[in-house]
Design an enzyme around this catalytic site. Structure first.
Site, PDB file in Angstrom:
ATOM      1  CG  ASP A  48      -2.098   0.896   1.124  1.00 31.17           C
ATOM      2  OD1 ASP A  48      -2.123   1.727   0.191  1.00 31.17           O
ATOM      3  OD2 ASP A  48      -3.018   0.787   1.950  1.00 31.17           O
ATOM      4  CG  ASP A  49      -0.111   4.844   0.123  1.00 34.07           C
ATOM      5  OD1 ASP A  49      -0.900   4.593  -0.792  1.00 34.07           O
ATOM      6  OD2 ASP A  49      -0.406   5.583   1.094  1.00 34.07           O
ATOM      7  CB  CYS A  84      -6.215   3.466  -1.654  1.00 31.23           C
ATOM      8  SG  CYS A  84      -4.745   3.960  -0.733  1.00 31.23           S
ATOM      9  CG  ASP A 318      -2.261   0.962  -3.361  1.00 25.78           C
ATOM     10  OD1 ASP A 318      -1.079   1.337  -3.159  1.00 25.78           O
ATOM     11  OD2 ASP A 318      -3.160   1.074  -2.506  1.00 25.78           O
ATOM     12  CG  ASN A 319      -1.300   4.708  -4.388  1.00 29.42           C
ATOM     13  OD1 ASN A 319      -2.415   4.257  -4.124  1.00 29.42           O
ATOM     14  ND2 ASN A 319      -0.491   5.201  -3.450  1.00 29.42           N
TER      15      ASN A 319
END
Length: 409
Positions: A48-49, A84, A318-319
């Site tokens: 995540d991130d 997200c 995700d990013n």
């Protein structure tokens, strides 16, 4: 009985034996053919991130060795929407935001909303993989509004998943609720029992313990790291004490020629803001050390069970993220490389080891890749393209053009 009769009978017996032998060899060849084409297992680990531009993969030495050195690292992997829920919805469906409809992290923005559940969610990649006879497992963060009372609560288990360990709402490390196959399970703040990254690893190990060579499986582990609130495991809390956020060319620079949102940032940044940025950078790296341990555990278990050679392992995020670029505080959402460029590493059967690929690939390519790996035909309604041909360069048509780079970056 005449000599001719005996001779003919012996000839018939000989021909019959040859016929039976031919049938036996034919059946054996079929068995070998199917053995060679056994459906592969698939493991998908999603962080995540996690950025690339700011060195997000640097602390993950085990992951780079176990996955990168044993597979392909894609150096031009991008998310089509650096936020997200829209990005995760694209990963799940293989579609751009305007086609799956989740435009932000709210229920009103279609993040795990009833409309999403009755539409796009019924056509996520796992629904096709399940049709191919796979045993399926999910653990971790799904979509930001998952488990909300206005989104079906913890009782809602998305279609296609046999074993479900879904985090309610957004990434945290302590004090959260999980949906265990539709039943709420509350956790506190005890590291040994509650630290989410480690707990997801234990659930994954339990699932792998029941797997064998007869039934293929798909396992997705979606970690909270390295998302806020950046709680690291206690054994890693002092790591990277002398590190600071990378001073990229745009760090603490005013984006005078950018759009109004970036132009509105206070620049230069206050010293306290820079100190906070450096602190966040260190904390993010620390949380990733637990993901590194998780990856190692999964690979070792697959090796011990003699399943590793027939298992694709896909690692991505995700990013990306920014920390002080154009004087912006910590966040994502912007269409600059620090926010849209993400890691992608894939190892598996037939994938060459220690290779890199500069081909431009997107998060919407993951869903069709998983579907094709399972043996199912890629649905015609997805926007992404399967990466399978890129994983096996020896089988790729040399004249085939993968994707127009101008349409991606």
């Amino acid at each position: 009985m005449t000599y001719n009769t005996v001779f003919l009978r012996e000839q018939w017996r000989s021909a019959d034996k040859m016929y039976r032998l031919a049938i036996l060899l034919f059946l054996v060849s079929i068995c070998y053919c199917f053995a060679d084409k056994a459906q592969p297992n698939i493991v998908f680990i999603l962080t995540d991130d996690q950025d690339v531009v700011l060195g997000g993969m640097t602390p993950m030495t085990k992951t780079k060795k176990l996955l990168g050195d044993a597979g392909i690292t894609f150096t031009n992997m991008f998310t089509t929407s650096p936020l997200c829920c829209p990005s995760r919805s694209s990963i799940l469906t293989g579609n751009y935001v305007h086609n799956h409809g989740a435009v932000n992290n709210s229920i009103d923005g279609n993040c795990s909303s009833p409309d999403w559940q009755s539409g796009a969610e019924k056509k996520t990649f796992i629904t096709y993989i399940k049709q191919m006879g796979y045993s399926t497992f999910f653990a971790g963060k799904y979509l930001n509004q998952y488990g909300d009372k206005n989104a079906g609560g913890v009782e809602h288990v998305p279609p296609g998943w046999d074993s479900w360990v879904g985090l309610v709402h957004n990434s945290v490390y302590y004090n959260y609720i999980l949906s265990i196959n539709g039943t709420a399970e509350k956790h506190g703040d005890d590291y040994k029992t509650d630290y989410l990254t480690d707990l997801l690893g234990r659930h994954a190990q339990d699932f792998l313990g029941y797997q064998n060579e007869q039934t293929p499986f798909f396992m997705m582990i979606s970690t909270p790291a390295c998302h806020a609130p950046f709680d690291s495991a206690p054994q890693y809390v002092k790591q990277f004490a002398n590190k600071q956020a990378p001073r990229t060319p745009s760090f603490n620079q005013h984006g005078s020629d950018k759009h109004w949102l970036i132009r509105s940032m206070k620049s230069p940044m206050l010293n306290v803001s820079i100190e906070n940025t450096d602190d966040i950078f260190r904390k993010r790296w620390r949380t990733l050390l637990s993901v590194d341990d998780l990856v190692e555990g999964v690979v070792n278990t697959l090796q011990d069970k003699k399943l590793l050679d027939n298992t694709y392992i896909v690692f991505s995020s995700d990013n990306g993220y920014h920390l002080g670029q154009f004087s912006m505080p910590r966040d994502k959402r912007q269409l600059y490389e620090f926010d849209i460029r993400v890691p992608l590493i894939i190892r598996g059967p037939g994938v060459p080891a220690g290779k890199t690929s500069e081909e431009p690939v997107l998060n919407i390519d993951l869903a069709p890749t998983f579907v094709e790996m399972s043996g199912h035909e890629v649905p015609s309604n997805v926007d992404g393209r399967s990466l399978v041909t890129l994983l096996h360069p020896d089988k790729q048509v040399k004249s085939e053009k993968w994707r127009d780079r101008k349409s991606v970056v």
